[in-house]
Enzyme design. Structure first.
Site, PDB file in Angstrom:
ATOM      1  N   ASP A   9       0.859  -1.179   0.000  1.00 59.05           N
ATOM      2  CA  ASP A   9       0.000   0.000   0.000  1.00 59.05           C
ATOM      3  C   ASP A   9       0.896   1.230   0.000  1.00 59.05           C
ATOM      4  OD1 ASP A   9      -1.658   2.141   0.609  1.00 59.05           O
ATOM      5  OD2 ASP A   9      -2.529   1.211   2.388  1.00 59.05           O
ATOM      6  N   ILE A  10       0.899   1.971  -1.095  1.00 61.30           N
ATOM      7  CA  ILE A  10       1.803   3.121  -1.223  1.00 61.30           C
ATOM      8  C   ILE A  10       1.545   4.174  -0.146  1.00 61.30           C
ATOM      9  CG2 ILE A  10       0.438   4.468  -2.885  1.00 61.30           C
ATOM     10  CD1 ILE A  10       3.225   4.922  -4.348  1.00 61.30           C
ATOM     11  N   ASN A  23      -4.845  12.642 -11.699  1.00 61.28           N
ATOM     12  CA  ASN A  23      -5.415  13.114 -12.945  1.00 61.28           C
ATOM     13  C   ASN A  23      -5.007  14.579 -13.101  1.00 61.28           C
ATOM     14  OD1 ASN A  23      -7.453  14.776 -11.624  1.00 61.28           O
ATOM     15  ND2 ASN A  23      -8.520  12.860 -11.192  1.00 61.28           N
ATOM     16  N   GLY A  31      -8.774   4.987  -7.633  1.00 62.45           N
ATOM     17  CA  GLY A  31      -7.534   4.220  -7.608  1.00 62.45           C
ATOM     18  C   GLY A  31      -6.514   4.774  -6.634  1.00 62.45           C
ATOM     19  N   ASP A  33      -4.866   7.572  -6.767  1.00 71.35           N
ATOM     20  CA  ASP A  33      -5.123   8.984  -6.488  1.00 71.35           C
ATOM     21  C   ASP A  33      -6.116   9.127  -5.331  1.00 71.35           C
ATOM     22  OD1 ASP A  33      -5.069  11.773  -6.823  1.00 71.35           O
ATOM     23  OD2 ASP A  33      -6.418  11.752  -8.543  1.00 71.35           O
ATOM     24  N   SER A 121      -0.573   4.930 -14.838  1.00 75.68           N
ATOM     25  CA  SER A 121      -1.341   4.690 -16.073  1.00 75.68           C
ATOM     26  C   SER A 121      -1.769   3.243 -16.287  1.00 75.68           C
ATOM     27  CB  SER A 121      -0.638   5.234 -17.320  1.00 75.68           C
ATOM     28  OG  SER A 121      -0.692   6.641 -17.327  1.00 75.68           O
ATOM     29  N   VAL A 124      -7.085   1.768 -14.883  1.00 80.38           N
ATOM     30  CA  VAL A 124      -8.180   2.527 -15.493  1.00 80.38           C
ATOM     31  C   VAL A 124      -7.724   3.365 -16.694  1.00 80.38           C
ATOM     32  CG1 VAL A 124      -8.078   4.572 -14.000  1.00 80.38           C
ATOM     33  CG2 VAL A 124     -10.266   3.826 -14.953  1.00 80.38           C
TER      34      VAL A 124
END
Length: 183
Positions: A9-10, A23, A31, A33, A121, A124
């Site tokens: 988990d970042i 985005n 996601g 973000d 990227s 999604v």
């Protein structure tokens, strides 16, 4: 430079900077973000809104990066990069490679010694995990070999959520060093 791929988990990474697969609006999304914004709390969104109000009124261009504080995350900074959306016709590998190199440029400018990346990227935005892995690893290796930021960034960790994406990055790291990031 140490480059590694781990599952995890970042938002829990204890590094100097984590990279957000943002985005262009910088105002949160789904996601990675969404997870980063949720874990960081309202301070991150406030900084992103300020960037939009001042220096980035049109949003963050694809392939570029910008930093904010980390809010409630265990890192010092969040480096936001806008990845190319394959579904929107953004299929140039150089744009994707730029997400990684520009993020490292920004992190090095901050004095970060350790940076954690997601699979920008993939998912999604429609890029195949193995393509993202190959491009990302080549971009980071090329950036390191060029000596950019050599005095600061010492480690890069690709923090990947699922088994398939992790396996793609492990395979890319096992590949011998080759030419350009977009090859």
């Amino acid at each position: 430079m140490l480059i590694e791929a781990v599952r995890g988990d970042i938002t829990a990474e204890r590094v100097d900077a984590i990279v957000n697969a943002a985005n262009s609006s910088l105002l949160g999304g789904g996601g990675v973000d969404g997870a980063i914004h949720a874990a960081a709390g309202p301070a991150l969104l406030a900084e992103c809104r300020e960037l939009r109000r001042t220096t980035l009124p049109g949003g963050l261009p694809v392939g570029e990066a910008v930093a904010t504080g980390a809010g409630g995350l265990p890192c010092r900074w969040v480096v936001h990069t806008a990845g190319p959306n394959r579904h929107a016709g953004q299929t140039d590998p150089a744009l994707l490679a730029s997400c990684f190199t520009r993020s490292l440029d920004v992190a090095a400018g901050l004095g970060a010694r350790s940076v954690a990346f997601p699979a920008v990227s993939a998912g999604v935005y429609g890029w195949d995990a193995s393509d993202v892995a190959r491009i990302a690893v080549a971009a980071v290796r090329g950036w390191s070999a060029a000596g950019v930021g050599a005095s600061s960034v010492r480690s890069v960790r690709f923090v990947l959520f699922g088994h398939t994406v992790h396996a793609a990055f492990v395979a890319a790291l096992d590949e011998p060093v080759s030419g350009r990031a977009g090859d």
